[in-house]
Enzyme design. Structure first.
Site, short mmCIF file in Angstrom:
data_model
loop_
_atom_site.label_atom_id
_atom_site.label_comp_id
_atom_site.label_asym_id
_atom_site.label_seq_id
_atom_site.Cartn_x
_atom_site.Cartn_y
_atom_site.Cartn_z
N VAL A 49 0.82 -1.13 0.09
CA VAL A 49 0.03 0.19 -0.07
C VAL A 49 0.70 1.23 0.18
O VAL A 49 1.68 1.42 1.15
CB VAL A 49 -0.96 0.07 1.31
CG1 VAL A 49 -1.79 1.29 1.30
CG2 VAL A 49 -1.82 -1.25 1.45
N GLU A 50 0.86 1.80 -0.92
CA GLU A 50 1.96 3.01 -1.21
C GLU A 50 1.17 4.43 -0.70
O GLU A 50 0.11 4.13 -0.62
CB GLU A 50 2.16 3.23 -2.86
CG GLU A 50 3.30 2.10 -3.28
CD GLU A 50 3.57 2.14 -4.85
OE1 GLU A 50 4.53 1.57 -5.15
OE2 GLU A 50 3.15 3.26 -5.45
N GLU A 61 4.31 -7.55 3.15
CA GLU A 61 4.91 -8.45 4.24
C GLU A 61 4.15 -7.75 5.57
O GLU A 61 3.76 -8.40 6.42
CB GLU A 61 6.39 -8.76 4.22
CG GLU A 61 6.74 -9.37 3.34
CD GLU A 61 7.26 -8.64 2.07
OE1 GLU A 61 7.99 -8.86 1.44
OE2 GLU A 61 7.00 -7.49 1.88
N CYS A 96 12.34 -7.32 2.00
CA CYS A 96 13.55 -6.45 2.10
C CYS A 96 13.78 -6.72 3.41
O CYS A 96 13.18 -7.22 4.15
CB CYS A 96 12.85 -5.00 1.87
SG CYS A 96 11.79 -4.53 2.97
N CYS A 99 11.35 -5.87 6.16
CA CYS A 99 10.63 -6.93 6.35
C CYS A 99 10.95 -8.15 6.83
O CYS A 99 10.28 -8.89 7.35
CB CYS A 99 9.73 -7.21 4.76
SG CYS A 99 8.64 -5.85 4.69
#
Length: 136
Positions: A49-50, A61, A96, A99
């Site tokens: 969700v940007e 995640e 990443c 996460c």
């Protein structure tokens, strides 16, 4: 370490692809979906969700861990056992660093992470991770 068969991995990949379709990624145009098996048999999922300020964007995640906690009930959120993450390109997408730490908290060193070439335990991707056991 859990033994996850190929049909179960494919189920997780499919759930991750379905979650990816719900992603909100208008800035990067890089939708991501993730799905994980929980030790109680549930499959939880999430999508990225940007946000226009980019720095507060939620990774798939993060959304998945929210689903884990939300659906587990008080005191019984469960532990993540296996995770698949997909982006817009073919193949697995690795979490990443941020996460990986979040997943460590909710799955530990034995959490299996899907990747091209075969799943690996989270301890391979995050050596010397730390969690609640290391807190005072």
């Amino acid at each position: 370490m859990p033994d996850i068969d190929e049909p179960r991995w494919e189920q997780l990949r499919q759930a991750a692809r379905a979650a990816r379709e719900l992603a909100y990624a208008p800035y990067s145009r890089h939708p991501v979906g993730a799905a994980a098996l929980v030790d109680d048999g549930r499959v939880v999922s999430g999508s990225n969700v940007e946000n226009a300020s980019l720095g507060v964007t939620l990774c798939a995640e993060c959304s998945l861990v929210g689903d884990l906690v939300r659906t587990g009930g008080p005191g019984n959120r469960g532990r993540l056992v296996a995770l698949a993450c997909v982006g817009p390109n073919p193949g697995a997408l690795l979490p990443c660093g941020r996460c990986r730490q979040l997943l460590f908290e909710h799955g530990g060193t034995d959490l299996l992470i899907d990747r091209d070439g075969g799943p690996v335990p989270l301890s391979f991707l995050l050596p010397d991770g730390f969690g609640p056991d290391q807190m005072p």
